[in-house]
Write an enzyme that holds these catalytic residues in place. Structure first.
Site, PDB file in Angstrom:
ATOM      1  N   ARG A  46       0.848  -1.211   0.000  1.00 28.76           N
ATOM      2  CA  ARG A  46       0.000   0.000   0.000  1.00 28.76           C
ATOM      3  C   ARG A  46       0.880   1.256   0.000  1.00 28.76           C
ATOM      4  NH1 ARG A  46      -1.817   1.744   4.546  1.00 28.76           N
ATOM      5  NH2 ARG A  46      -2.462  -0.258   5.394  1.00 28.76           N
ATOM      6  N   TYR A  98     -16.873  15.639 -15.607  1.00 31.99           N
ATOM      7  CA  TYR A  98     -17.320  14.245 -15.599  1.00 31.99           C
ATOM      8  C   TYR A  98     -18.440  14.046 -14.564  1.00 31.99           C
ATOM      9  CZ  TYR A  98     -16.992   9.181 -15.058  1.00 31.99           C
ATOM     10  OH  TYR A  98     -17.274   7.849 -14.998  1.00 31.99           O
ATOM     11  N   ASP A 170      -8.382  17.783 -14.936  1.00 34.76           N
ATOM     12  CA  ASP A 170      -8.597  16.401 -15.359  1.00 34.76           C
ATOM     13  C   ASP A 170      -8.178  16.349 -16.830  1.00 34.76           C
ATOM     14  OD1 ASP A 170      -9.678  14.021 -16.352  1.00 34.76           O
ATOM     15  OD2 ASP A 170     -11.387  14.071 -14.971  1.00 34.76           O
ATOM     16  N   LYS A 195      -8.984   5.189 -19.632  1.00 29.24           N
ATOM     17  CA  LYS A 195      -9.338   5.624 -20.984  1.00 29.24           C
ATOM     18  C   LYS A 195      -8.112   5.535 -21.904  1.00 29.24           C
ATOM     19  CE  LYS A 195     -13.112   6.387 -18.702  1.00 29.24           C
ATOM     20  NZ  LYS A 195     -13.473   7.688 -18.143  1.00 29.24           N
TER      21      LYS A 195
HETATM   22  C1  LIG Z   1     -13.977   8.105 -16.880  1.00 36.94           C
HETATM   23  C2  LIG Z   1     -13.614   9.435 -16.382  1.00 36.94           C
HETATM   24  C3  LIG Z   1     -13.384   9.647 -15.012  1.00 36.94           C
HETATM   25  C4  LIG Z   1     -13.559   8.540 -13.981  1.00 36.94           C
HETATM   26  O1  LIG Z   1     -12.581   7.572 -14.099  1.00 36.94           O
HETATM   27  P1  LIG Z   1     -12.803   6.022 -13.668  1.00 36.94           P
HETATM   28  O2  LIG Z   1     -11.508   5.398 -14.059  1.00 36.94           O
HETATM   29  O3  LIG Z   1     -13.985   5.526 -14.415  1.00 36.94           O
HETATM   30  O4  LIG Z   1     -13.029   6.016 -12.198  1.00 36.94           O
HETATM   31  C5  LIG Z   1     -12.984  10.902 -14.628  1.00 36.94           C
HETATM   32  N1  LIG Z   1     -12.831  11.914 -15.514  1.00 36.94           N
HETATM   33  C6  LIG Z   1     -13.065  11.745 -16.833  1.00 36.94           C
HETATM   34  C7  LIG Z   1     -12.883  12.902 -17.758  1.00 36.94           C
HETATM   35  C8  LIG Z   1     -13.460  10.507 -17.309  1.00 36.94           C
HETATM   36  O5  LIG Z   1     -13.691  10.356 -18.615  1.00 36.94           O
END
Ligand SMILES: *Cc1c(COP(=O)(O)O)cnc(C)c1O
Length: 378
Positions: A46, A98, A170, A195
């Site tokens: 961890r 998001y 983000d 992604k």
């Molecule tokens: C998918 C997504 C998230 C969340 O991520 P997870 O891996 O699904 O928890 C956050 N921000 C954006 C822009 C996303 O496309």
């Protein structure tokens, strides 16, 4: 060194013990201590693990930050970052973030005492007007999800620096291949590495990269204490996926640039949102801060019923949540990524029930176009 070369050699590109071409998957939860309180680099997974550390180092190198940290999902990264704040703090958040980010800010973290106001971050005067004396951080996405709106990142970073508050972006849609917000002055860049960074729709992961070491170390203590760390096998898969980021992004982007104007010219398509189109209102700003428009676009059909017919007829893309995979992914924000947002909030943000989001994968663009056209012709 060029980004493409860094991508291949970031992290530990060979195993120091054997010369193996990839870092081993260190499946160990604990590490032998030579004596009480005498540890080598690791004591408990961890707190640190060589495979995860290689990924974290790669993330820091690619975003040009001091410290990279890997989390169990994008939401785990975002939630852990929000723990940098105190109950009672005020945050400014871009309206078009998001859906999951919207949800934790308006439920969990609101109960915890964090106050978030949502502001159209594409409008500088709106951001200035929404700042409060107790504002401690600004969170934005550019391009935003799902309307691909563009925020001037240098403006946000400078404003936050002047105020001495945290700037957080983000960067999931662009990845550091196209856009490096830390170089524009942001304190933290976040990713759903699920992604484009992983790119194969087979791993859930999140990353956070801090520009400065002191902030990164603070977040590392939260990562260790809160415990939402990325597993060792997934860390290795993500390291592998990231090596092909540049070629995947280039191919997906070329597909999106091919499809966007064709979609815009179709009679059944009302509007196409894509920063690669000359008529996109944020194109000039995006071109200054990113090296390409990316592989995600969204478009509006005539009605929610037309969306239903289109998604039933289309055969090549997956019809699902998520984006950034080798396969094209079509999604319906109103019932998928933004279902967590109440209908009136969606309407206020211009997210119509007739909106479809397309993440362009690596299929041949002509095949995608033929499939989309037949599905829309119905
Ligand atoms: C998918 C997504 C998230 C969340 O991520 P997870 O891996 O699904 O928890 C956050 N921000 C954006 C822009 C996303 O496309």
């Amino acid at each position: 060194m060029q980004f493409k070369s860094r991508l291949i050699h970031a992290g530990t590109s060979r195993d120091p013990f054997t010369g193996a071409s990839s870092v081993p998957v260190y499946l160990a939860s604990t590490f032998d201590q030579r004596a009480p309180r005498v540890t080598d680099a690791y004591d408990y997974t961890r707190s640190g693990n060589p495979t995860r550390e290689s990924l974290e180092q790669a993330a820091a190198e690619l975003e040009k930050g001091a410290v990279g940290l890997a989390f169990a999902s994008g939401m785990a990264a975002i939630s852990s970052v929000l723990l940098l704040f105190q109950p009672g703090d005020h945050l400014l958040v871009g309206t078009d973030v998001y859906g999951g980010t919207f949800r934790i800010l308006t439920t969990l973290f609101r109960r915890w005492g964090l106050h978030a106001d949502f502001v159209d971050s594409t409008r500088q005067e709106a951001v200035n007007a929404a700042l409060r004396p107790d504002t401690r951080g600004i969170i934005v996405e550019s391009p935003s999800n799902p309307l691909l709106k563009i925020t001037d990142l240098a403006f946000i970073a400078q404003l936050a620096a002047q105020r001495g508050i945290l700037s957080i972006v983000d960067n999931t849609f662009c990845t550091p291949f196209l856009q490096r917000p830390l170089e524009l002055g942001f304190d933290l860049a976040l990713h759903s590495a699920t992604k484009f960074l992983n790119g194969h729709s087979d791993v859930l992961a999140g990353l956070a990269v801090a520009r400065e070491k002191s902030l990164g170390e603070k977040l590392r203590r939260i990562q260790n204490a809160f415990g939402a760390v990325l597993g060792v096998q997934d860390s290795w898969l993500l390291l592998r996926g990231m090596k092909t980021l540049a070629v995947r992004m280039e191919a997906g982007q070329a597909g999106a640039m091919f499809l966007a104007p064709k979609l815009a010219a179709l009679p059944g398509v009302r509007r196409v949102h894509y920063p690669g189109l000359p008529e996109h209102p944020g194109k000039a700003v995006h071109d200054l801060q990113a090296s390409g428009p990316g592989a995600v676009l969204s478009f509006e059909l005539e009605s929610p019923e037309a969306v239903g017919r289109f998604l039933r007829r289309v055969t090549l893309p997956l019809v699902s949540v998520s984006l950034g995979g080798v396969e094209s992914i079509l999604s319906h924000p109103a019932t998928m990524s933004h279902a967590a947002m109440p209908p009136e909030e969606r309407a206020a943000r211009g997210i119509s029930d007739a909106l479809v989001r397309l993440s362009v994968g690596l299929e041949h663009p002509e095949d995608l176009w033929a499939d989309i056209r037949q599905a829309l012709a119905a």
